[in-house]
Design a protein around this motif. Structure first.
Motif, PDB file in Angstrom:
ATOM      1  N   LYS A 395     -33.086-102.745  32.097  1.00 47.06           N
ATOM      2  CA  LYS A 395     -34.226-102.221  32.857  1.00 47.06           C
ATOM      3  C   LYS A 395     -34.736-103.212  33.900  1.00 47.06           C
ATOM      4  N   THR A 396     -34.505-104.508  33.656  1.00 47.84           N
ATOM      5  CA  THR A 396     -34.970-105.531  34.602  1.00 47.84           C
ATOM      6  C   THR A 396     -33.987-105.754  35.749  1.00 47.84           C
ATOM      7  N   GLY A 397     -32.831-105.100  35.677  1.00 47.57           N
ATOM      8  CA  GLY A 397     -31.814-105.290  36.709  1.00 47.57           C
ATOM      9  C   GLY A 397     -30.811-106.371  36.373  1.00 47.57           C
ATOM     10  N   GLN A 398     -31.017-107.054  35.222  1.00 48.29           N
ATOM     11  CA  GLN A 398     -30.066-108.084  34.804  1.00 48.29           C
ATOM     12  C   GLN A 398     -28.740-107.437  34.404  1.00 48.29           C
ATOM     13  N   LYS A 399     -27.651-108.058  34.833  1.00 47.42           N
ATOM     14  CA  LYS A 399     -26.321-107.507  34.535  1.00 47.42           C
ATOM     15  C   LYS A 399     -25.532-108.464  33.657  1.00 47.42           C
ATOM     16  N   GLU A 400     -24.825-107.887  32.691  1.00 45.09           N
ATOM     17  CA  GLU A 400     -23.894-108.666  31.874  1.00 45.09           C
ATOM     18  C   GLU A 400     -22.486-108.172  32.176  1.00 45.09           C
ATOM     19  N   ILE A 401     -21.653-109.075  32.685  1.00 47.40           N
ATOM     20  CA  ILE A 401     -20.250-108.747  32.938  1.00 47.40           C
ATOM     21  C   ILE A 401     -19.477-109.120  31.678  1.00 47.40           C
ATOM     22  N   HIS A 402     -18.886-108.140  31.031  1.00 48.00           N
ATOM     23  CA  HIS A 402     -18.231-108.371  29.738  1.00 48.00           C
ATOM     24  C   HIS A 402     -16.813-108.906  29.959  1.00 48.00           C
ATOM     25  N   SER A 403     -16.643-110.210  29.762  1.00 48.65           N
ATOM     26  CA  SER A 403     -15.314-110.807  29.917  1.00 48.65           C
ATOM     27  C   SER A 403     -14.475-110.622  28.656  1.00 48.65           C
ATOM     28  N   SER A 404     -15.121-110.749  27.482  1.00 48.33           N
ATOM     29  CA  SER A 404     -14.394-110.492  26.236  1.00 48.33           C
ATOM     30  C   SER A 404     -14.334-108.980  26.016  1.00 48.33           C
ATOM     31  N   PRO A 405     -13.206-108.477  25.514  1.00 47.53           N
ATOM     32  CA  PRO A 405     -13.030-107.021  25.421  1.00 47.53           C
ATOM     33  C   PRO A 405     -13.979-106.348  24.436  1.00 47.53           C
ATOM     34  N   VAL A 406     -14.705-105.336  24.935  1.00 46.49           N
ATOM     35  CA  VAL A 406     -15.505-104.457  24.089  1.00 46.49           C
ATOM     36  C   VAL A 406     -14.939-103.059  24.312  1.00 46.49           C
ATOM     37  N   VAL A 407     -14.117-102.601  23.377  1.00 46.10           N
ATOM     38  CA  VAL A 407     -13.361-101.362  23.570  1.00 46.10           C
ATOM     39  C   VAL A 407     -13.841-100.293  22.596  1.00 46.10           C
ATOM     40  N   LEU A 408     -14.103 -99.094  23.123  1.00 47.08           N
ATOM     41  CA  LEU A 408     -14.529 -97.964  22.297  1.00 47.08           C
ATOM     42  C   LEU A 408     -13.370 -96.998  22.097  1.00 47.08           C
ATOM     43  N   LEU A 409     -13.149 -96.600  20.848  1.00 46.07           N
ATOM     44  CA  LEU A 409     -12.170 -95.564  20.520  1.00 46.07           C
ATOM     45  C   LEU A 409     -12.908 -94.312  20.075  1.00 46.07           C
ATOM     46  N   ARG A 410     -12.372 -93.155  20.405  1.00 43.81           N
ATOM     47  CA  ARG A 410     -13.040 -91.890  20.104  1.00 43.81           C
ATOM     48  C   ARG A 410     -13.342 -91.746  18.612  1.00 43.81           C
TER      49      ARG A 410
END
Length: 527
Positions: A395-410
């Protein structure tokens, strides 16, 4: 509408809290009221048959290409294919072949210079030849395929070798598609393919391999306009090669390979006299072996770097690269080029996304979070795709660029099933999860399939204020337009059109500038 899109349309129409009897009445109503004229039925059937026929033809011609390309080089020699086709029907179709070749060269201008047929150009060539024949085009294609299939013979050993090599080339592309816009997995896949082939099909050679990319020389312009920077290499060579810079005024054959656009093979480096040795710790008498430098071409056959291999670490006498090995290494260089540009496109899409999110944040403060995902293919045909989380904006506009894999499976994310519905249908999904309202918006490729997704959370508010919703729609529209242009850049033969002065200065058209340019063009149209 395809099936997922139709289901999504119906779910959106009836809403979330509708009763089962109401759904059944809607289904009965649609079954009763939906009508098709005979002309519409015929047109739909013909369309389905055409799609099926074109898909079958594509598979047939891809299999034929692979049969001819037994060393998995990724290309066929145009003159060789032309020579065999000239004997079709005992040479009675030479005029049709000449016309088809003329049309092909006008469609692929680089062919007259390089003489190499990619799988796509090969398919186009045969379709052009068939279109010049009288009679049914599908039948003509079948006859050409049968003729070309019997014109090339492969031993069982060559077939197995070709299949193995294609598996390694596929692994390079797979690494790019599941990399999260990182080049490291691609480099590893390339060197693994090279070392495995040297072991299995290269008489167990010990090879060194390295990749160098062309850059504008801003460090020492007096030493030449461009330089080669070594960005990756096999592990044992890293202390000597990685991050090194080769200038034009230094010894070596790499710039010759760049300028000629052809591989350069030095069978015995000790006899050449113009080889640059990075490992100065190696005694002069041990600087023996073969060197191969392959130019890296982009889609327009412009050279952007080199792939080098040598056998200096191998103390055996017979370490010369054979023809079938060189052909496969050309296939590796082509596979790397495709993978490299795939990752570059993803990087540009992410850069554009960051710019778009920065633009939106001060204009839509009611948005709680936006999570950006990229779609990644499954490990094989039996696996469903996955969603890789790449950027989270709060909400503050801060961004996190995810370098380590965060993968979602159905199957592991039932509460986020709306994300997978969005990808399946390539349509916007609105839903509520644990009291929070979400808008899932696809980012589409040139075929209309989703390559990424914005998961926009608006908290407990069902709707954004009208002015914020309008700015959100504008951002999404411009982001999609910018994404499409990024993807077209690797396909178009025309020169890019610059609008902003910054694009002229950089000559690179960074993705962030591209977003603002499209916003400017949209503003001009509104004025």
């Amino acid at each position: 509408l395809n099936l997922p899109q139709f289901v999504q349309l119906m779910e959106t129409f009836v809403g979330e809290d509708v009763s089962l009897p109401t759904v059944k009445r809607l289904i009965a109503f649609i079954k009763e009221e939906y009508k098709q004229t005979e002309e519409e039925k015929t047109e739909q059937l013909e369309k389905v048959q055409l799609i099926s026929r074109l898909a079958q033809r594509k598979l047939l011609l891809e299999a034929l290409f692979e049969k001819w390309d037994n060393n998995a080089s990724g290309f066929l020699d145009l003159e060789e294919v032309d020579a065999v086709l000239s004997t079709f029907k005992e040479g009675m179709e030479k005029e049709a072949l000449r016309k088809a070749k003329k049309h092909l060269c006008s469609r692929y201008p680089q062919l007259s210079r390089v003489g190499k047929l990619s799988p796509k150009a090969f398919q186009t060539f045969l379709e052009l030849v068939a279109s010049e024949f009288t009679g049914d085009e599908d039948e003509a294609i079948d006859n050409l395929v049968e003729f070309l299939t019997t014109s090339v013979e492969q031993s069982r050993m060559n077939c197995l070798q070709s299949l193995t090599r294609r598996k390694w080339l596929h692994d390079i592309q797979q690494a790019a598609e599941t990399s999260g816009a990182s080049m490291e997995p691609v480099y590893k896949a390339v060197f693994k393919a090279l070392s495995q082939d040297a072991e299995a099909h290269g008489d167990n050679k010990k090879i060194s391999a390295y990749i160098a990319l062309l850059e504008e020389n801003q460090l020492s312009p007096e030493r030449g306009q461009i330089l080669l920077r070594y960005v990756a290499c096999t592990t044992d060579d890293a202390p000597y090669v990685l991050n090194q810079i080769l200038y034009r005024d230094m010894k070596g054959v790499s710039f010759a390979a760049v300028e000629e656009g052809k591989p350069i093979h030095v069978p015995r480096v000790q006899l050449h006299g113009n080889i640059h040795f990075w490992n100065t710790d190696r005694p002069v008498e041990e600087r023996r072996g073969s060197l191969l430098v392959l130019p890296l071409h982009d889609a327009r056959w412009k050279v952007f770097g080199i792939l080098g291999l040598d056998t200096l670490r191998d103390q055996c006498e017979k370490t010369i690269f054979l023809t079938h090995e060189i052909s496969f290494y050309q296939g590796v260089s082509q596979a790397f080029s495709k993978a490299y540009h795939h990752v570059c496109r993803l990087e540009n899409v992410l850069q554009m996304t960051v710019t778009a999110l920065d633009w939106l944040h001060p204009r839509a403060p009611s948005i709680h979070t936006i999570i950006t995902y990229l779609v990644e293919p499954g490990k094989d045909k039996t696996c469903d795709y996955a969603l890789r989380k790449v950027i989270t904006t709060d909400k503050t506009g801060q961004k996190e660029i995810h370098s380590s894999p965060v993968v979602l499976l159905r199957k592991e994310n039932l509460l986020r099933v709306y994300l997978f519905k969005c990808i399946d249908s390539s349509e916007v999904i609105r839903t509520s999860v644990c009291g929070e309202y979400h808008i899932a918006v696809p980012l589409r490729d040139l075929s209309g399939q989703a390559l990424g997704i914005f998961d926009i959370s608006v908290g407990h508010h069902q709707k954004l204020p009208p002015h914020e919703h309008k700015d959100l729609q504008k951002m999404l529209k411009m982001a999609q337009a910018a994404c499409s242009e990024i993807l077209k850049m690797s396909l178009e033969e025309t020169e890019p059109t610059y609008v902003l002065e910054a694009e002229h200065v950089t000559n690179l058209r960074p993705a962030g500038i591209l977003f603002h340019r499209l916003m400017l063009q949209d503003l001009r149209q509104c004025v």
